[in-house]
Design an enzyme around this catalytic site. Structure first.
Site, PDB file in Angstrom:
ATOM      1  N   ASP A 164      13.359  56.615 -20.692  1.00 28.43           N
ATOM      2  CA  ASP A 164      14.136  56.345 -19.475  1.00 28.43           C
ATOM      3  C   ASP A 164      14.237  54.845 -19.206  1.00 28.43           C
ATOM      4  O   ASP A 164      15.258  54.364 -18.704  1.00 28.43           O
ATOM      5  CB  ASP A 164      13.496  57.032 -18.260  1.00 28.43           C
ATOM      6  CG  ASP A 164      13.743  58.535 -18.258  1.00 28.43           C
ATOM      7  OD1 ASP A 164      14.784  58.962 -18.799  1.00 28.43           O
ATOM      8  OD2 ASP A 164      12.900  59.281 -17.729  1.00 28.43           O
TER       9      ASP A 164
ATOM     10  N   ASN B  97       9.452  61.709 -21.553  1.00 24.70           N
ATOM     11  CA  ASN B  97      10.660  62.544 -21.555  1.00 24.70           C
ATOM     12  C   ASN B  97      11.060  62.934 -22.979  1.00 24.70           C
ATOM     13  O   ASN B  97      12.053  63.625 -23.169  1.00 24.70           O
ATOM     14  CB  ASN B  97      11.825  61.836 -20.844  1.00 24.70           C
ATOM     15  CG  ASN B  97      12.307  60.624 -21.608  1.00 24.70           C
ATOM     16  OD1 ASN B  97      11.610  60.093 -22.455  1.00 24.70           O
ATOM     17  ND2 ASN B  97      13.516  60.194 -21.314  1.00 24.70           N
TER      18      ASN B  97
ATOM     19  N   ALA C 143      10.677  56.403  -4.482  1.00 29.75           N
ATOM     20  CA  ALA C 143       9.379  56.040  -5.078  1.00 29.75           C
ATOM     21  C   ALA C 143       8.812  57.202  -5.894  1.00 29.75           C
ATOM     22  O   ALA C 143       7.600  57.374  -5.990  1.00 29.75           O
ATOM     23  CB  ALA C 143       8.406  55.613  -3.977  1.00 29.75           C
TER      24      ALA C 143
ATOM     25  N   LYS D 275       7.851  66.247 -16.923  1.00 23.81           N
ATOM     26  CA  LYS D 275       7.658  64.911 -17.499  1.00 23.81           C
ATOM     27  C   LYS D 275       6.234  64.376 -17.353  1.00 23.81           C
ATOM     28  O   LYS D 275       5.759  63.651 -18.218  1.00 23.81           O
ATOM     29  CB  LYS D 275       8.633  63.912 -16.866  1.00 23.81           C
ATOM     30  CG  LYS D 275      10.078  64.124 -17.294  1.00 23.81           C
ATOM     31  CD  LYS D 275      10.940  63.007 -16.726  1.00 23.81           C
ATOM     32  CE  LYS D 275      12.390  63.194 -17.080  1.00 23.81           C
ATOM     33  NZ  LYS D 275      13.193  62.027 -16.722  1.00 23.81           N
TER      34      LYS D 275
ATOM     35  N   GLY E 253       9.285  59.811  -9.621  1.00 25.42           N
ATOM     36  CA  GLY E 253       9.173  59.602 -11.062  1.00 25.42           C
ATOM     37  C   GLY E 253      10.266  58.708 -11.614  1.00 25.42           C
ATOM     38  O   GLY E 253      10.008  57.793 -12.404  1.00 25.42           O
ATOM     39  N   ALA E 254      11.507  58.944 -11.188  1.00 25.25           N
ATOM     40  CA  ALA E 254      12.634  58.146 -11.694  1.00 25.25           C
ATOM     41  C   ALA E 254      12.467  56.694 -11.280  1.00 25.25           C
ATOM     42  O   ALA E 254      12.762  55.761 -12.039  1.00 25.25           O
ATOM     43  CB  ALA E 254      13.947  58.710 -11.169  1.00 25.25           C
TER      44      ALA E 254
ATOM     45  N   ILE F 135      21.313  56.516  -9.999  1.00 25.16           N
ATOM     46  CA  ILE F 135      20.959  57.323 -11.169  1.00 25.16           C
ATOM     47  C   ILE F 135      21.486  58.753 -11.027  1.00 25.16           C
ATOM     48  O   ILE F 135      21.435  59.525 -11.965  1.00 25.16           O
ATOM     49  CB  ILE F 135      19.455  57.281 -11.505  1.00 25.16           C
ATOM     50  CG1 ILE F 135      18.632  57.916 -10.408  1.00 25.16           C
ATOM     51  CG2 ILE F 135      18.970  55.870 -11.773  1.00 25.16           C
ATOM     52  CD1 ILE F 135      17.271  58.292 -10.960  1.00 25.16           C
TER      53      ILE F 135
HETATM   54  P1  ATR Z   1      12.211  62.156  -9.391  1.00 22.86           P
HETATM   55  O1  ATR Z   1      11.220  62.438 -10.477  1.00 22.86           O
HETATM   56  O2  ATR Z   1      13.609  62.649  -9.714  1.00 22.86           O
HETATM   57  O3  ATR Z   1      12.210  60.722  -8.953  1.00 22.86           O
HETATM   58  P2  ATR Z   1      10.583  62.910  -7.149  1.00 22.86           P
HETATM   59  O4  ATR Z   1       9.409  62.337  -7.842  1.00 22.86           O
HETATM   60  O5  ATR Z   1      10.452  64.233  -6.466  1.00 22.86           O
HETATM   61  O6  ATR Z   1      11.795  63.074  -8.152  1.00 22.86           O
HETATM   62  O7  ATR Z   1      11.129  61.812  -6.086  1.00 22.86           O
HETATM   63  C1  ATR Z   1      12.202  62.066  -5.237  1.00 22.86           C
HETATM   64  C2  ATR Z   1      12.524  60.804  -4.427  1.00 22.86           C
HETATM   65  O8  ATR Z   1      13.657  61.069  -3.606  1.00 22.86           O
HETATM   66  C3  ATR Z   1      11.400  60.392  -3.492  1.00 22.86           C
HETATM   67  O9  ATR Z   1      11.399  58.995  -3.360  1.00 22.86           O
HETATM   68  C4  ATR Z   1      11.817  61.080  -2.180  1.00 22.86           C
HETATM   69  O10 ATR Z   1      11.281  60.496  -1.014  1.00 22.86           O
HETATM   70  P3  ATR Z   1       9.843  60.981  -0.441  1.00 22.86           P
HETATM   71  O11 ATR Z   1       8.821  60.279  -1.278  1.00 22.86           O
HETATM   72  O12 ATR Z   1       9.850  60.549   0.972  1.00 22.86           O
HETATM   73  O13 ATR Z   1       9.815  62.474  -0.606  1.00 22.86           O
HETATM   74  C5  ATR Z   1      13.306  60.863  -2.236  1.00 22.86           C
HETATM   75  N1  ATR Z   1      14.033  61.827  -1.379  1.00 22.86           N
HETATM   76  C6  ATR Z   1      14.323  63.110  -1.666  1.00 22.86           C
HETATM   77  N2  ATR Z   1      14.993  63.680  -0.625  1.00 22.86           N
HETATM   78  C7  ATR Z   1      15.123  62.725   0.334  1.00 22.86           C
HETATM   79  C8  ATR Z   1      15.731  62.677   1.639  1.00 22.86           C
HETATM   80  N3  ATR Z   1      16.332  63.750   2.160  1.00 22.86           N
HETATM   81  N4  ATR Z   1      15.672  61.503   2.325  1.00 22.86           N
HETATM   82  C9  ATR Z   1      15.060  60.413   1.809  1.00 22.86           C
HETATM   83  N5  ATR Z   1      14.473  60.396   0.586  1.00 22.86           N
HETATM   84  C10 ATR Z   1      14.498  61.531  -0.135  1.00 22.86           C
END
Ligand code: ATR
Length: 280
Positions: free
Chosen positions: A108, A92, A135, A71, A137-138, A223
């Site tokens: 989105d 997207n 925090a 994306k 992409g979503a 989501i």
């Molecule tokens: P997407 O595009 O689907 O949002 P991403 O950009 O990789 O994917 O973001 C994943 C989000 O899930 C992040 O906010 C991540 O937190 P970190 O910034 O600390 O990595 C969060 N996330 C994923 N696994 C996690 C976990 N086990 N505990 C807490 N937060 C998690």
């Protein structure tokens, strides 16, 4: 379905792609609207995304969706992006114009707003406090939607606090970063809570969040759509909060792309949800 040289072709590019529900969604709409078209999944390795996007006009496709992890990267190889996509920092959807130019869009934000519209309405957002878990992409698409809908305060809770701080710094004082350790208390006074992380998804740990401080009239949205009722939504439902599952947004975000490629705005109906869920 009979394919011919006239059949319009759209696709979704992702890596991996086998779990994508988009082919099931768009092919349902094509059949329902009796359109001579087909929508196919294409596994595109991140190393090849630049070449594949640049090739799209030469393949005669009408357009594509982009899913994880393309994306953000795909944005660099299109001819233009709409203002929403610029704000989110991701596309997207690509619409391929007759002259072969590639227009990148972000649907989105639309999908998130319409998911609420179709369920609880969006009044709960206006002048209210929203809590966003995550925090990535979503999360950025959700935050843009919440800002557009007039949220007064958006609390961003993220495991890695620097990322929440960066978002707050780029979007201004409506956004307030909250430490992960303070997530339970952050729910106090909120009218809306949304999980944008992968926590709660099948084969992932649940989101560890205690809802005691959340007002009973707050709306809770996830989501994640596998499972449809995540542990977060189950807990919220049990204490009487209204919930909106992640499938609504997934289905709604598909509408603008389909409309641009095939010339008709498709409907998100209970029957469509059942059809897509058969595979989910
Ligand atoms: P997407 O595009 O689907 O949002 P991403 O950009 O990789 O994917 O973001 C994943 C989000 O899930 C992040 O906010 C991540 O937190 P970190 O910034 O600390 O990595 C969060 N996330 C994923 N696994 C996690 C976990 N086990 N505990 C807490 N937060 C998690």
């Amino acid at each position: 379905m009979t394919l011919s040289g006239k059949t319009r072709v759209a696709a979704v590019l992702g890596w991996p792609i086998s779990h994508s529900l988009s082919p099931r969604l768009h092919n349902y709409w094509l059949k329902e609207n009796r359109i001579d078209g087909v929508y196919i999944p294409l596994a595109v390795n991140p190393d090849n995304i630049a070449n594949v996007v640049k090739l799209l006009p030469h393949l005669g496709l009408t357009g594509v969706n982009l899913t994880v992890p393309h994306k953000e990267a795909a944005m660099m190889f299109v001819d233009g992006v709409d203002s929403l996509a610029k704000r989110v920092g991701a596309i997207n959807t690509i619409v391929i114009a007759e002259d072969g130019s590639l227009q990148g869009r972000n649907t989105d934000v639309f999908g998130f707003k319409e998911a609420l519209n179709q369920n609880t309405g969006t009044d709960i957002i206006r002048d209210g406090t929203a809590v966003v878990i995550g925090a990535g992409g979503a999360s950025r698409a959700v935050i843009v939607a919440l800002l557009d809908l007039g949220a007064r305060e958006i609390r961003i809770v993220n495991r890695t606090s620097e990322k929440a701080e960066l978002l707050a710094a780029s979007w201004g004082p409506i956004l307030r970063p909250v430490l992960w350790e303070e997530r339970n208390e952050a729910l106090s006074g909120a009218s809306f809570l949304v999980n944008t992380t992968t926590l709660g998804m099948e084969n992932m740990p649940p989101l560890d969040l205690t809802l005691d401080a959340l007002p009973k009239n707050a709306v809770v949205n996830d989501i994640v759509y596998r499972p449809l009722l995540t542990p977060l939504l189950c807990a919220a439902k049990e204490r009487g909060n209204s919930v909106v599952d992640g499938l609504w947004m997934l289905l709604q975000q598909g509408r603008p792309g389909f409309a641009a490629w095939f010339g008709c705005d498709p409907a998100v109906t209970p029957k469509l949800r059942e059809h897509v869920l058969e595979m989910a």
